[in-house]
Write a protein that holds these residues in place. Structure first.
Motif, PDB file in Angstrom:
ATOM      1  N   PHE A 225     -14.579  17.629  24.554  1.00 34.28           N
ATOM      2  CA  PHE A 225     -14.775  16.304  25.257  1.00 34.28           C
ATOM      3  C   PHE A 225     -15.414  15.199  24.715  1.00 34.28           C
ATOM      4  O   PHE A 225     -15.858  14.408  25.206  1.00 34.28           O
ATOM      5  CB  PHE A 225     -15.515  16.792  26.550  1.00 34.28           C
ATOM      6  CG  PHE A 225     -14.858  17.863  27.584  1.00 34.28           C
ATOM      7  CD1 PHE A 225     -15.409  19.152  27.720  1.00 34.28           C
ATOM      8  CD2 PHE A 225     -13.743  17.484  28.159  1.00 34.28           C
ATOM      9  CE1 PHE A 225     -14.643  19.927  28.443  1.00 34.28           C
ATOM     10  CE2 PHE A 225     -13.122  18.445  28.817  1.00 34.28           C
ATOM     11  CZ  PHE A 225     -13.548  19.754  29.159  1.00 34.28           C
TER      12      PHE A 225
ATOM     13  N   THR B 223     -17.836  23.819  21.997  1.00 38.45           N
ATOM     14  CA  THR B 223     -18.531  22.836  22.285  1.00 38.45           C
ATOM     15  C   THR B 223     -19.379  23.286  23.906  1.00 38.45           C
ATOM     16  O   THR B 223     -18.884  24.182  24.476  1.00 38.45           O
ATOM     17  CB  THR B 223     -17.853  21.396  22.530  1.00 38.45           C
ATOM     18  OG1 THR B 223     -16.832  21.511  23.480  1.00 38.45           O
ATOM     19  CG2 THR B 223     -17.446  20.857  21.347  1.00 38.45           C
ATOM     20  N   GLN B 224     -20.000  22.117  24.325  1.00 38.49           N
ATOM     21  CA  GLN B 224     -20.535  22.668  25.709  1.00 38.49           C
ATOM     22  C   GLN B 224     -21.921  23.757  25.408  1.00 38.49           C
ATOM     23  O   GLN B 224     -21.534  24.766  25.472  1.00 38.49           O
ATOM     24  CB  GLN B 224     -19.621  23.055  26.859  1.00 38.49           C
ATOM     25  CG  GLN B 224     -18.513  21.991  27.248  1.00 38.49           C
ATOM     26  CD  GLN B 224     -19.269  20.769  27.760  1.00 38.49           C
ATOM     27  OE1 GLN B 224     -20.039  20.825  28.376  1.00 38.49           O
ATOM     28  NE2 GLN B 224     -18.695  19.655  27.776  1.00 38.49           N
TER      29      GLN B 224
ATOM     30  N   ALA C  44     -21.741  27.062  27.285  1.00 37.78           N
ATOM     31  CA  ALA C  44     -20.769  27.822  26.916  1.00 37.78           C
ATOM     32  C   ALA C  44     -20.647  28.454  25.795  1.00 37.78           C
ATOM     33  O   ALA C  44     -20.678  29.761  25.319  1.00 37.78           O
ATOM     34  CB  ALA C  44     -19.396  27.097  26.906  1.00 37.78           C
TER      35      ALA C  44
ATOM     36  N   HIS D   1     -20.820  32.009  37.824  1.00 38.68           N
ATOM     37  CA  HIS D   1     -20.401  32.964  36.822  1.00 38.68           C
ATOM     38  C   HIS D   1     -20.440  34.561  37.291  1.00 38.68           C
ATOM     39  O   HIS D   1     -19.429  35.134  37.123  1.00 38.68           O
ATOM     40  CB  HIS D   1     -21.504  33.102  35.521  1.00 38.68           C
ATOM     41  CG  HIS D   1     -21.075  31.612  34.534  1.00 38.68           C
ATOM     42  ND1 HIS D   1     -21.327  31.725  33.514  1.00 38.68           N
ATOM     43  CD2 HIS D   1     -20.307  30.704  34.763  1.00 38.68           C
ATOM     44  CE1 HIS D   1     -21.142  30.440  32.832  1.00 38.68           C
ATOM     45  NE2 HIS D   1     -20.397  30.019  33.810  1.00 38.68           N
TER      46      HIS D   1
ATOM     47  N   ASP E 194     -16.946  36.444  37.555  1.00 39.92           N
ATOM     48  CA  ASP E 194     -16.813  37.892  36.857  1.00 39.92           C
ATOM     49  C   ASP E 194     -16.344  38.954  37.658  1.00 39.92           C
ATOM     50  O   ASP E 194     -15.626  39.841  37.432  1.00 39.92           O
ATOM     51  CB  ASP E 194     -18.288  38.260  36.073  1.00 39.92           C
ATOM     52  CG  ASP E 194     -18.314  37.925  34.731  1.00 39.92           C
ATOM     53  OD1 ASP E 194     -19.362  37.470  34.454  1.00 39.92           O
ATOM     54  OD2 ASP E 194     -17.495  38.178  33.987  1.00 39.92           O
TER      55      ASP E 194
ATOM     56  N   LEU F  40     -13.239  37.922  25.590  1.00 39.07           N
ATOM     57  CA  LEU F  40     -14.331  36.819  25.581  1.00 39.07           C
ATOM     58  C   LEU F  40     -13.752  35.534  24.907  1.00 39.07           C
ATOM     59  O   LEU F  40     -14.373  34.539  25.448  1.00 39.07           O
ATOM     60  CB  LEU F  40     -15.222  37.684  24.395  1.00 39.07           C
ATOM     61  CG  LEU F  40     -16.555  36.628  24.099  1.00 39.07           C
ATOM     62  CD1 LEU F  40     -17.311  36.346  25.149  1.00 39.07           C
ATOM     63  CD2 LEU F  40     -17.435  37.382  22.999  1.00 39.07           C
ATOM     64  N   LYS F  41     -12.798  35.545  24.290  1.00 35.21           N
ATOM     65  CA  LYS F  41     -12.271  34.113  23.810  1.00 35.21           C
ATOM     66  C   LYS F  41     -11.756  33.244  25.111  1.00 35.21           C
ATOM     67  O   LYS F  41     -11.820  32.166  25.227  1.00 35.21           O
ATOM     68  CB  LYS F  41     -11.064  34.292  22.747  1.00 35.21           C
ATOM     69  CG  LYS F  41     -11.620  34.810  21.618  1.00 35.21           C
ATOM     70  CD  LYS F  41     -10.793  34.347  20.207  1.00 35.21           C
ATOM     71  CE  LYS F  41     -11.690  34.367  19.005  1.00 35.21           C
ATOM     72  NZ  LYS F  41     -11.214  33.908  17.804  1.00 35.21           N
TER      73      LYS F  41
ATOM     74  N   ARG G 287     -12.669  33.659  28.098  1.00 32.61           N
ATOM     75  CA  ARG G 287     -13.843  33.341  28.959  1.00 32.61           C
ATOM     76  C   ARG G 287     -14.718  32.150  28.317  1.00 32.61           C
ATOM     77  O   ARG G 287     -14.983  31.455  29.312  1.00 32.61           O
ATOM     78  CB  ARG G 287     -14.871  34.542  28.906  1.00 32.61           C
ATOM     79  CG  ARG G 287     -16.123  34.799  29.691  1.00 32.61           C
ATOM     80  CD  ARG G 287     -17.233  35.574  29.103  1.00 32.61           C
ATOM     81  NE  ARG G 287     -18.136  35.374  30.020  1.00 32.61           N
ATOM     82  CZ  ARG G 287     -18.327  36.187  31.091  1.00 32.61           C
ATOM     83  NH1 ARG G 287     -17.595  37.016  31.232  1.00 32.61           N
ATOM     84  NH2 ARG G 287     -19.598  35.930  31.591  1.00 32.61           N
ATOM     85  N   THR G 288     -14.714  32.036  27.108  1.00 29.99           N
ATOM     86  CA  THR G 288     -15.452  30.994  26.602  1.00 29.99           C
ATOM     87  C   THR G 288     -14.636  29.496  26.728  1.00 29.99           C
ATOM     88  O   THR G 288     -15.204  28.701  26.801  1.00 29.99           O
ATOM     89  CB  THR G 288     -15.715  31.277  25.101  1.00 29.99           C
ATOM     90  OG1 THR G 288     -16.483  32.529  24.931  1.00 29.99           O
ATOM     91  CG2 THR G 288     -16.734  30.385  24.394  1.00 29.99           C
TER      92      THR G 288
ATOM     93  N   ASP H 249     -14.973  28.606  30.088  1.00 27.93           N
ATOM     94  CA  ASP H 249     -16.507  28.287  30.218  1.00 27.93           C
ATOM     95  C   ASP H 249     -16.856  26.733  29.747  1.00 27.93           C
ATOM     96  O   ASP H 249     -17.303  25.951  30.395  1.00 27.93           O
ATOM     97  CB  ASP H 249     -17.373  29.279  29.483  1.00 27.93           C
ATOM     98  CG  ASP H 249     -18.685  29.218  29.948  1.00 27.93           C
ATOM     99  OD1 ASP H 249     -19.709  30.124  29.509  1.00 27.93           O
ATOM    100  OD2 ASP H 249     -19.100  28.723  30.893  1.00 27.93           O
ATOM    101  N   MET H 250     -15.863  26.576  28.649  1.00 28.17           N
ATOM    102  CA  MET H 250     -16.032  25.194  28.149  1.00 28.17           C
ATOM    103  C   MET H 250     -15.421  24.084  28.993  1.00 28.17           C
ATOM    104  O   MET H 250     -15.806  23.170  29.249  1.00 28.17           O
ATOM    105  CB  MET H 250     -15.285  25.204  26.674  1.00 28.17           C
ATOM    106  CG  MET H 250     -16.093  25.728  25.558  1.00 28.17           C
ATOM    107  SD  MET H 250     -15.716  25.078  24.097  1.00 28.17           S
ATOM    108  CE  MET H 250     -13.682  25.976  23.741  1.00 28.17           C
ATOM    109  N   TYR H 251     -14.226  24.619  29.861  1.00 29.10           N
ATOM    110  CA  TYR H 251     -13.634  23.633  30.595  1.00 29.10           C
ATOM    111  C   TYR H 251     -14.478  23.338  31.756  1.00 29.10           C
ATOM    112  O   TYR H 251     -14.577  22.401  32.374  1.00 29.10           O
ATOM    113  CB  TYR H 251     -12.184  24.264  30.965  1.00 29.10           C
ATOM    114  CG  TYR H 251     -11.137  24.363  30.190  1.00 29.10           C
ATOM    115  CD1 TYR H 251     -10.312  24.942  30.094  1.00 29.10           C
ATOM    116  CD2 TYR H 251     -11.380  23.535  28.650  1.00 29.10           C
ATOM    117  CE1 TYR H 251      -8.940  25.347  29.109  1.00 29.10           C
ATOM    118  CE2 TYR H 251     -10.292  23.690  27.777  1.00 29.10           C
ATOM    119  CZ  TYR H 251      -9.307  24.484  27.913  1.00 29.10           C
ATOM    120  OH  TYR H 251      -8.285  24.512  26.809  1.00 29.10           O
TER     121      TYR H 251
END
Lengths: 222, 222
Positions: A52, A66-67, A70, B73, B77, B86-87, B89-90, B93-95
């Motif tokens: 972003f 990023t973030q 996260a 979260h 979950d 995990l990938k 999820r991350t 999480d960033m979005y």
């Protein structure tokens, strides 16, 4: 051999410091690229490396994360500092979020005009003493264990130590009513990886000064 | 039979609305206790029901969860809205973190001075159109799938839809340059649990009005 994680940020605490703490506590060596010019930041944006358009950026495991939250969540999970089940994880998250809120107030205060800055920092100390530290003192008292959650070192412990030290920089007496937090501070500070991070020459950054604020303002065109 | 989750917050969107969205999308029925007076908040605080003396607070699975992101979260979950590994999820999480930054502007908007409110709508629109929407448009265009991550509904889709609809209330043509997001908005809105939440009579709250703002001041001002 896996490449070391690489951190892109200003040479100061800001939103990257909690990430440095987590990596250091987990014993993970990392590299840093410091943003000093507008051009560097624009290049990162133009190259599409900032989801972003913002730092912090952490290159790790083939990803460009990023973030802040996260990133912290990913690292906590990866390095087994996020609890053993959902109930432990949510407690760690609540505690970490609470301390992160407090530390973000300090980070943001650096950019305010002098009077507002003093007011903001005084409020941080007040919140720490009345809203946050009593909570953690009670948690430690109630279970009598060494760590905040699940009798095991976690991200929550790292965040709390970071927050304690940050608030102590504002008011050295802030732990005077919290004997268990004093013990906690000593105990966690003595964990070898953390002890190393607390020594001079580590990648831990100093409190924000006017020079830091100037660089950030210039790079981000604030 | 498990008790329904119970939400403690004023009767309006604020920081609890995302929680309502996620519970609804997950098909989870919930109860609400609306804060209308300072005394009610005091009672929650004095009874040690609020970890850091703040709301949102959600009673769920024998716990009293606070800190919006921790709550989101936990629910994500629990209800498989956080990706398959995990990938993913991350990425989710960033979005979510980016979208929450944008949503934050909407949350704070009703509490700005009237003179600043109009300017802020322009700021929101600019941020949405320049920083956030192009990212999601590109993601959707890139993989051609129905959902943002991993071809299944996640927290990222729910929070993005919430934010898009809230922005559209203020800036009706905000998606005009984003055809994939337009299609996406329709598709996600038609998911049965979400469609139900979007119908009159659901627990979705209306846009903040003067009554809501006054209630918030009444409850939270010292």
């Amino acid at each position: 051999m896996a490449a070391k994680p690489k951190l892109w940020y200003f040479c100061g605490r800001g939103r990257m410091e909690s990430i440095r703490w987590l990596l250091a506590a987990a014993g993970v060596e990392f590299e840093e690229e410091f943003l000093e010019t507008r051009e560097q930041h624009e290049k990162l944006q133009k190259d599409g490396r900032l989801l972003f358009g913002q730092v912090p950026l952490v290159e790790i495991d083939g990803m460009e994360l990023t973030q802040t939250r996260a990133i912290l969540s990913y690292l906590a999970t990866k390095y087994n500092l996020h609890g053993k089940d959902l109930k432990e994880t949510v407690r760690i998250n609540m505690y970490a979020e609470g301390t992160l809120d407090l530390m973000m107030m300090v980070a943001v205060a650096a950019f305010k005009p002098p009077e507002e800055k003093e007011e903001s920092l005084a409020l941080v100390v007040k919140k720490a003493k009345t809203q946050h530290f009593p909570v953690f003192e009670k948690i430690l008292k109630d279970h009598g264990e060494d760590f905040l959650v699940g009798n095991k070192f976690s991200w929550a412990d790292i965040q709390l130590l970071e927050a304690i030290l940050m608030v102590e920089e504002l008011d050295a007496s802030v732990l005077s009513d919290f004997p268990l937090l004093k013990e906690f501070k000593t105990r966690i500070s003595n964990i070898p990886t953390i002890k190393k991070f607390l020594q001079p020459g580590s990648q831990r950054k100093p409190p924000p000064d006017s020079h830091y604020v100037e660089i950030v303002r210039n790079v981000l065109q604030l | 039979m498990a008790t329904k989750p119970k939400l403690h917050y004023p009767n309006g969107r604020g920081r609890m609305e995302s929680v309502r969205w996620v519970l609804a999308a997950a098909g989870v029925e919930f109860d609400e206790e609306f804060l209308e007076t300072k005394e009610q908040l005091q009672k929650l605080q004095d009874g040690n029901h609020l970890l850091f003396q703040q709301v949102p607070m959600v009673e769920i699975d024998g716990m009293k969860l606070v800190q919006t992101r921790s709550i989101l979260h936990y629910i994500a979950d629990k209800h498989h809205l956080f990706g398959k590994d995990l990938k993913e999820r991350t990425l989710i999480d960033m979005y979510v973190e980016g979208t929450l930054d944008l949503l934050e502007l909407l949350i704070l908007h009703p509490f700005l001075k009237p003179d600043d409110q109009q300017k802020e709508v322009a700021n929101m629109a600019q941020k949405a159109i320049i920083r956030y929407f192009p990212v999601f448009e590109k993601v959707l265009q890139g993989h051609g799938q129905r959902f943002l991550v991993g071809d299944q509904l996640s927290l990222a889709d729910i929070i993005l839809l919430q934010t898009i609809l809230a922005l559209e209330e203020k800036i009706p043509n905000i998606l005009s340059a984003f055809p994939h997001l337009q299609e996406y908005t329709v598709k996600i809105s038609n998911i049965p649990t979400i469609k139900k939440f979007l119908e009159p009579g659901s627990k979705k709250k209306p846009p903040p009005d003067d009554i809501y703002v006054r209630t918030v001041y009444t409850v939270f001002m010292p």
